[in-house]
Design a protein around this motif. Structure first.
Motif, PDB file in Angstrom:
ATOM      1  N   HIS A   1      17.793 -65.439 -79.379  1.00  0.00           N
ATOM      2  CA  HIS A   1      17.797 -66.092 -78.069  1.00  0.00           C
ATOM      3  C   HIS A   1      19.178 -66.566 -77.630  1.00  0.00           C
ATOM      4  CE1 HIS A   1      13.443 -66.018 -77.803  1.00  0.00           C
ATOM      5  NE2 HIS A   1      13.412 -66.380 -79.075  1.00  0.00           N
ATOM      6  N   SER A   2      20.180 -65.748 -77.863  1.00  0.00           N
ATOM      7  CA  SER A   2      21.549 -66.083 -77.440  1.00  0.00           C
ATOM      8  C   SER A   2      21.842 -65.419 -76.096  1.00  0.00           C
ATOM      9  CB  SER A   2      22.559 -65.618 -78.481  1.00  0.00           C
ATOM     10  OG  SER A   2      22.605 -64.202 -78.499  1.00  0.00           O
ATOM     11  N   GLU A   3      23.026 -65.667 -75.567  1.00  0.00           N
ATOM     12  CA  GLU A   3      23.407 -65.098 -74.274  1.00  0.00           C
ATOM     13  C   GLU A   3      23.499 -63.576 -74.307  1.00  0.00           C
ATOM     14  OE1 GLU A   3      27.215 -66.714 -73.111  1.00  0.00           O
ATOM     15  OE2 GLU A   3      27.858 -66.744 -75.194  1.00  0.00           O
ATOM     16  N   ASP A   4      23.604 -63.000 -75.495  1.00  0.00           N
ATOM     17  CA  ASP A   4      23.707 -61.546 -75.635  1.00  0.00           C
ATOM     18  C   ASP A   4      22.365 -60.864 -75.882  1.00  0.00           C
ATOM     19  OD1 ASP A   4      26.480 -61.737 -75.349  1.00  0.00           O
ATOM     20  OD2 ASP A   4      26.749 -62.071 -77.499  1.00  0.00           O
ATOM     21  N   SER A   5      21.296 -61.644 -75.960  1.00  0.00           N
ATOM     22  CA  SER A   5      19.984 -61.065 -76.284  1.00  0.00           C
ATOM     23  C   SER A   5      19.249 -60.633 -75.021  1.00  0.00           C
ATOM     24  CB  SER A   5      19.142 -62.100 -77.039  1.00  0.00           C
ATOM     25  OG  SER A   5      18.785 -63.159 -76.169  1.00  0.00           O
ATOM     26  N   ASN A   6      18.213 -59.840 -75.230  1.00  0.00           N
ATOM     27  CA  ASN A   6      17.371 -59.388 -74.123  1.00  0.00           C
ATOM     28  C   ASN A   6      16.152 -60.274 -73.925  1.00  0.00           C
ATOM     29  OD1 ASN A   6      18.993 -57.189 -73.478  1.00  0.00           O
ATOM     30  ND2 ASN A   6      18.015 -55.903 -75.019  1.00  0.00           N
ATOM     31  N   SER A   7      15.995 -61.308 -74.737  1.00  0.00           N
ATOM     32  CA  SER A   7      14.849 -62.199 -74.625  1.00  0.00           C
ATOM     33  C   SER A   7      15.262 -63.498 -73.929  1.00  0.00           C
ATOM     34  CB  SER A   7      14.284 -62.483 -76.023  1.00  0.00           C
ATOM     35  OG  SER A   7      15.274 -63.103 -76.810  1.00  0.00           O
ATOM     36  N   VAL A   8      14.372 -64.455 -73.904  1.00  0.00           N
ATOM     37  CA  VAL A   8      14.660 -65.754 -73.284  1.00  0.00           C
ATOM     38  C   VAL A   8      15.924 -66.331 -73.908  1.00  0.00           C
ATOM     39  CG1 VAL A   8      13.811 -68.107 -72.962  1.00  0.00           C
ATOM     40  CG2 VAL A   8      12.229 -66.179 -72.820  1.00  0.00           C
ATOM     41  N   LYS A   9      16.830 -66.745 -73.075  1.00  0.00           N
ATOM     42  CA  LYS A   9      18.112 -67.252 -73.569  1.00  0.00           C
ATOM     43  C   LYS A   9      18.045 -68.775 -73.717  1.00  0.00           C
ATOM     44  CE  LYS A   9      20.486 -63.371 -71.479  1.00  0.00           C
ATOM     45  NZ  LYS A   9      19.531 -62.487 -72.015  1.00  0.00           N
ATOM     46  N   LEU A  10      18.412 -69.252 -74.906  1.00  0.00           N
ATOM     47  CA  LEU A  10      18.405 -70.686 -75.183  1.00  0.00           C
ATOM     48  C   LEU A  10      19.806 -71.239 -75.357  1.00  0.00           C
ATOM     49  CD1 LEU A  10      15.485 -70.833 -77.786  1.00  0.00           C
ATOM     50  CD2 LEU A  10      15.374 -71.311 -75.335  1.00  0.00           C
ATOM     51  N   VAL A  11      20.682 -70.462 -76.010  1.00  0.00           N
ATOM     52  CA  VAL A  11      22.019 -70.970 -76.323  1.00  0.00           C
ATOM     53  C   VAL A  11      23.109 -69.980 -75.931  1.00  0.00           C
ATOM     54  CG1 VAL A  11      21.295 -72.438 -78.239  1.00  0.00           C
ATOM     55  CG2 VAL A  11      21.916 -70.089 -78.705  1.00  0.00           C
ATOM     56  N   THR A  12      24.247 -70.560 -75.549  1.00  0.00           N
ATOM     57  CA  THR A  12      25.477 -69.799 -75.397  1.00  0.00           C
ATOM     58  C   THR A  12      26.310 -70.150 -76.619  1.00  0.00           C
ATOM     59  OG1 THR A  12      26.742 -71.530 -74.289  1.00  0.00           O
ATOM     60  CG2 THR A  12      25.358 -70.136 -72.889  1.00  0.00           C
ATOM     61  N   LYS A  13      27.500 -69.614 -76.708  1.00  0.00           N
ATOM     62  CA  LYS A  13      28.319 -69.973 -77.861  1.00  0.00           C
ATOM     63  C   LYS A  13      28.765 -71.426 -77.791  1.00  0.00           C
ATOM     64  CE  LYS A  13      32.467 -68.132 -75.774  1.00  0.00           C
ATOM     65  NZ  LYS A  13      33.476 -67.141 -75.752  1.00  0.00           N
ATOM     66  N   ASP A  14      28.721 -72.014 -76.588  1.00  0.00           N
ATOM     67  CA  ASP A  14      29.225 -73.380 -76.401  1.00  0.00           C
ATOM     68  C   ASP A  14      28.173 -74.426 -76.055  1.00  0.00           C
ATOM     69  OD1 ASP A  14      31.902 -72.516 -76.777  1.00  0.00           O
ATOM     70  OD2 ASP A  14      31.909 -71.778 -74.717  1.00  0.00           O
ATOM     71  N   GLY A  15      26.952 -74.023 -75.749  1.00  0.00           N
ATOM     72  CA  GLY A  15      25.979 -75.027 -75.326  1.00  0.00           C
ATOM     73  C   GLY A  15      24.608 -74.449 -75.050  1.00  0.00           C
ATOM     74  N   LEU A  16      23.821 -75.237 -74.340  1.00  0.00           N
ATOM     75  CA  LEU A  16      22.441 -74.877 -74.021  1.00  0.00           C
ATOM     76  C   LEU A  16      22.323 -74.319 -72.606  1.00  0.00           C
ATOM     77  CD1 LEU A  16      20.725 -78.171 -75.219  1.00  0.00           C
ATOM     78  CD2 LEU A  16      20.632 -75.973 -76.384  1.00  0.00           C
ATOM     79  N   TYR A  17      21.363 -73.417 -72.417  1.00  0.00           N
ATOM     80  CA  TYR A  17      20.986 -73.043 -71.072  1.00  0.00           C
ATOM     81  C   TYR A  17      20.208 -74.216 -70.490  1.00  0.00           C
ATOM     82  CZ  TYR A  17      22.481 -68.218 -71.223  1.00  0.00           C
ATOM     83  OH  TYR A  17      23.256 -67.091 -71.273  1.00  0.00           O
ATOM     84  N   ASP A  18      20.311 -74.428 -69.176  1.00  0.00           N
ATOM     85  CA  ASP A  18      19.616 -75.532 -68.524  1.00  0.00           C
ATOM     86  C   ASP A  18      18.198 -75.091 -68.177  1.00  0.00           C
ATOM     87  OD1 ASP A  18      19.090 -77.979 -67.352  1.00  0.00           O
ATOM     88  OD2 ASP A  18      19.964 -77.410 -65.434  1.00  0.00           O
ATOM     89  N   LEU A  19      17.298 -75.238 -69.133  1.00  0.00           N
ATOM     90  CA  LEU A  19      15.913 -74.827 -68.934  1.00  0.00           C
ATOM     91  C   LEU A  19      15.145 -75.889 -68.164  1.00  0.00           C
ATOM     92  CD1 LEU A  19      15.105 -73.536 -72.533  1.00  0.00           C
ATOM     93  CD2 LEU A  19      15.865 -72.203 -70.577  1.00  0.00           C
ATOM     94  N   SER A  20      14.175 -75.448 -67.380  1.00  0.00           N
ATOM     95  CA  SER A  20      13.300 -76.387 -66.674  1.00  0.00           C
ATOM     96  C   SER A  20      12.407 -77.103 -67.691  1.00  0.00           C
ATOM     97  CB  SER A  20      12.427 -75.627 -65.674  1.00  0.00           C
ATOM     98  OG  SER A  20      11.493 -74.806 -66.380  1.00  0.00           O
ATOM     99  N   ALA A  21      11.765 -78.157 -67.245  1.00  0.00           N
ATOM    100  CA  ALA A  21      10.840 -78.882 -68.129  1.00  0.00           C
ATOM    101  C   ALA A  21       9.707 -77.961 -68.587  1.00  0.00           C
ATOM    102  CB  ALA A  21      10.278 -80.114 -67.424  1.00  0.00           C
TER     103      ALA A  21
END
Length: 102
Positions: free
Chosen positions: A31-51
């Protein structure tokens, strides 16, 4: 003179850092920025997911459902402490998105 951050700002930064470390350790393979699935993390932080999306992450990591297997897929179950951290992170976002609720 530099102003000191408010306690709430510190807590929010701390929980984001804690969640980032959990996701980086347990979820970044899929689930990184390079994946094809739901992205949770970048190399530097979190994706801003909704509640809503955060709640889905919490549900998927806290145990299997009839529709989905438990995450992390093929990995060790997250500790109760890590699950609680994700839960608090989710509830904080829900509170931010629904400030009108008393």
């Amino acid at each position: 003179r530099v102003s000191q951050p408010q306690k709430e700002e510190i807590k929010q930064k701390d929980i984001n850092k804690d969640v980032f470390n959990i996701f980086k350790k347990s979820c970044s393979t899929c689930h990184s920025e390079d994946s094809n699935s739901v992205k949770l993390v970048t190399k530097d932080g979190l994706y801003d997911l909704s509640a809503k999306d955060r709640a889905l992450v919490y549900l998927r990591t806290s145990g299997p459902t009839p529709e989905h297997s438990q995450m992390p897929k093929g990995g060790a179950k997250l500790s109760d402490k890590d699950l609680n951290t994700i839960k608090v992170w989710t509830l904080k976002k829900y509170s931010e998105e629904n400030k009108w609720i008393k």
